[in-house]
Design an enzyme around this catalytic site. Structure first.
Site, PDB file in Angstrom:
ATOM      1  N   PRO A 101      12.423  63.869 -69.110  1.00 20.39           N
ATOM      2  CA  PRO A 101      11.644  64.739 -68.241  1.00 20.39           C
ATOM      3  C   PRO A 101      10.230  64.243 -68.051  1.00 20.39           C
ATOM      4  O   PRO A 101       9.539  63.921 -69.009  1.00 20.39           O
ATOM      5  CB  PRO A 101      11.635  66.068 -68.985  1.00 20.39           C
ATOM      6  CG  PRO A 101      12.387  65.842 -70.251  1.00 20.39           C
ATOM      7  CD  PRO A 101      12.467  64.381 -70.466  1.00 20.39           C
ATOM      8  N   GLU A 102       9.814  64.215 -66.811  1.00 18.27           N
ATOM      9  CA  GLU A 102       8.433  63.941 -66.461  1.00 18.27           C
ATOM     10  C   GLU A 102       7.822  65.262 -66.000  1.00 18.27           C
ATOM     11  O   GLU A 102       8.453  66.307 -66.092  1.00 18.27           O
ATOM     12  CB  GLU A 102       8.372  62.866 -65.372  1.00 18.27           C
ATOM     13  CG  GLU A 102       9.161  61.607 -65.745  1.00 18.27           C
ATOM     14  CD  GLU A 102       9.096  60.515 -64.695  1.00 18.27           C
ATOM     15  OE1 GLU A 102       8.076  60.423 -64.014  1.00 18.27           O
ATOM     16  OE2 GLU A 102      10.072  59.765 -64.564  1.00 18.27           O
ATOM     17  N   HIS A 118      23.300  68.669 -81.620  1.00 18.27           N
ATOM     18  CA  HIS A 118      21.909  68.203 -81.491  1.00 18.27           C
ATOM     19  C   HIS A 118      20.916  69.310 -81.184  1.00 18.27           C
ATOM     20  O   HIS A 118      19.867  69.060 -80.611  1.00 18.27           O
ATOM     21  CB  HIS A 118      21.782  67.095 -80.440  1.00 18.27           C
ATOM     22  CG  HIS A 118      22.717  65.941 -80.668  1.00 18.27           C
ATOM     23  ND1 HIS A 118      22.666  65.168 -81.803  1.00 18.27           N
ATOM     24  CD2 HIS A 118      23.728  65.463 -79.922  1.00 18.27           C
ATOM     25  CE1 HIS A 118      23.610  64.253 -81.728  1.00 18.27           C
ATOM     26  NE2 HIS A 118      24.266  64.415 -80.606  1.00 18.27           N
ATOM     27  N   ARG A 149      18.597  62.407 -78.711  1.00 18.66           N
ATOM     28  CA  ARG A 149      17.931  61.178 -79.174  1.00 18.66           C
ATOM     29  C   ARG A 149      16.784  61.455 -80.129  1.00 18.66           C
ATOM     30  O   ARG A 149      16.256  60.523 -80.746  1.00 18.66           O
ATOM     31  CB  ARG A 149      17.432  60.369 -77.966  1.00 18.66           C
ATOM     32  CG  ARG A 149      18.570  59.760 -77.199  1.00 18.66           C
ATOM     33  CD  ARG A 149      18.077  59.022 -75.979  1.00 18.66           C
ATOM     34  NE  ARG A 149      17.444  57.769 -76.322  1.00 18.66           N
ATOM     35  CZ  ARG A 149      16.893  56.965 -75.433  1.00 18.66           C
ATOM     36  NH1 ARG A 149      16.875  57.300 -74.168  1.00 18.66           N
ATOM     37  NH2 ARG A 149      16.351  55.841 -75.810  1.00 18.66           N
ATOM     38  N   ARG A 208      -8.737  47.765 -66.827  1.00 16.88           N
ATOM     39  CA  ARG A 208      -7.375  47.576 -67.339  1.00 16.88           C
ATOM     40  C   ARG A 208      -6.725  46.363 -66.718  1.00 16.88           C
ATOM     41  O   ARG A 208      -6.602  46.260 -65.499  1.00 16.88           O
ATOM     42  CB  ARG A 208      -6.523  48.812 -67.009  1.00 16.88           C
ATOM     43  CG  ARG A 208      -7.094  50.101 -67.517  1.00 16.88           C
ATOM     44  CD  ARG A 208      -6.758  50.276 -68.970  1.00 16.88           C
ATOM     45  NE  ARG A 208      -7.309  51.531 -69.472  1.00 16.88           N
ATOM     46  CZ  ARG A 208      -6.872  52.127 -70.574  1.00 16.88           C
ATOM     47  NH1 ARG A 208      -5.894  51.577 -71.272  1.00 16.88           N
ATOM     48  NH2 ARG A 208      -7.427  53.231 -70.979  1.00 16.88           N
TER      49      ARG A 208
END
Length: 283
Positions: free
Chosen positions: A2-3, A100, A119, A161
DNA sequence: CCTAACCCCTGCTTGC
DNA sequence: TGCAAGCAGGGGTTAG
């Protein structure tokens, strides 16, 4: 997984569920989730919520913030991060827990909210907002949908950067909540190659990129997020934004922006994660 | 401060 | 059909 848009969708769905009854019981798996000083460890993390009432749900970057009130006690905040495979699922008390499941909050009205994460890259922590501010939440960059985020701020943040612009956009200190799908899509729409050095972007490009990022995220929220494989809202529904993706996961397909020009979308691995781009229209 | 490398996990897909 | 390799939307830590 998920973003920002998926996390926002989860928050909205959870708010709509109108959980108001106090927490009757808390169940916690015996697994460590995300490792780190800040995060709850195995067998711990949720007990303090027992007896408290759920209040407001909000989001910061990819973090879910859920406040809980108690009788004349200070508010506590449950902070959740879904990692790659985390999900919240709303069930009835007594329903079998999915494999899970790591945290289950049973409410006095008979509903149960499960945090499921195969995970285990996700994590959670219960604490005061002051405690949370000392953790990762306090280090996040600007919210992309707020006025703190614009071309000027982005240009400044990128100026020193040398990393690839795709990787810079994944850095949560530069902008909070953007993940691989939306970073790759925003660069595609702005015709910027994902491997360009972040500092090489012009101010005008940063202006455009900041706008596109916000627009892409807003659209994805309206469509309930992107479900490529696993992502589901707490009621089990899928997102619909995957239909809007221009390059993500489309290696070898023709670029929609160069129709008829025979340009094929390519994939390159940056920092161990795939970036997709059109070699003809992105530079 | 910045960067690259490596780590944390399961499960699904792909190729032999 | 079996098996191994590759891949996945996350971030944290560490060494340089």
């Amino acid at each position: 997984m998920p973003e920002l848009p998926e996390v926002e969708t989860v928050c909205r769905s959870l708010s709509q569920a109108k959980l108001r009854a106090p927490v009757q019981s808390v169940w916690r798996s015996a697994y460590n989730l995300r490792i780190g000083e800040y995060w709850a460890k195995r067998n711990e993390g949720g007990a303090k919520l027992k007896g408290r009432r759920p209040l407001k749900i909000s989001r910061r970057g990819k973090y879910i913030l859920w406040s809980f009130g108690g009788e004349s006690q200070a508010e506590l905040l449950l902070v959740l991060h879904l990692g790659m495979s985390g999900a919240l699922e709303l069930h009835r008390k007594g329903d079998k827990k999915a494999n899970h499941t790591h945290l289950a909050l049973t409410f006095a009205d008979g509903r149960r909210l499960d945090f499921v994460d195969p995970r285990r890259f996700g994590g959670f922590r219960v604490g005061s907002s002051a405690e949370h501010a000392l953790g990762p939440l306090g280090k996040l960059g600007p919210e992309p949908l707020s006025s703190d985020f614009d071309g000027e701020a982005l240009h400044r943040a990128l100026s020193k950067r040398k990393v690839a612009i795709r990787d810079a956009l994944l850095n949560q200190k530069i902008v909070a909540g953007v993940g691989n799908i939306y970073a790759v899509e925003a660069l595609y729409q702005c015709k910027i190659h994902p491997q360009r050095a972040a500092s090489s972007l012009t101010r005008a490009q940063c202006d455009a990129l900041a706008v596109r990022i916000a627009e892409i995220l807003k659209q994805a929220i309206e469509l309930g997020g992107t479900t490529l494989r696993d992502y589901r809202a707490p009621d089990g529904s899928r997102g619909r934004n995957q239909l809007q993706l221009g390059v993500y996961g489309r290696e070898g397909e023709c670029c929609g922006g160069c129709a008829g020009q025979d340009a094929k979308i390519e994939r390159v691995v940056l920092g161990g994660r795939s970036a997709f781009f059109c070699p003809r229209c992105q530079s």
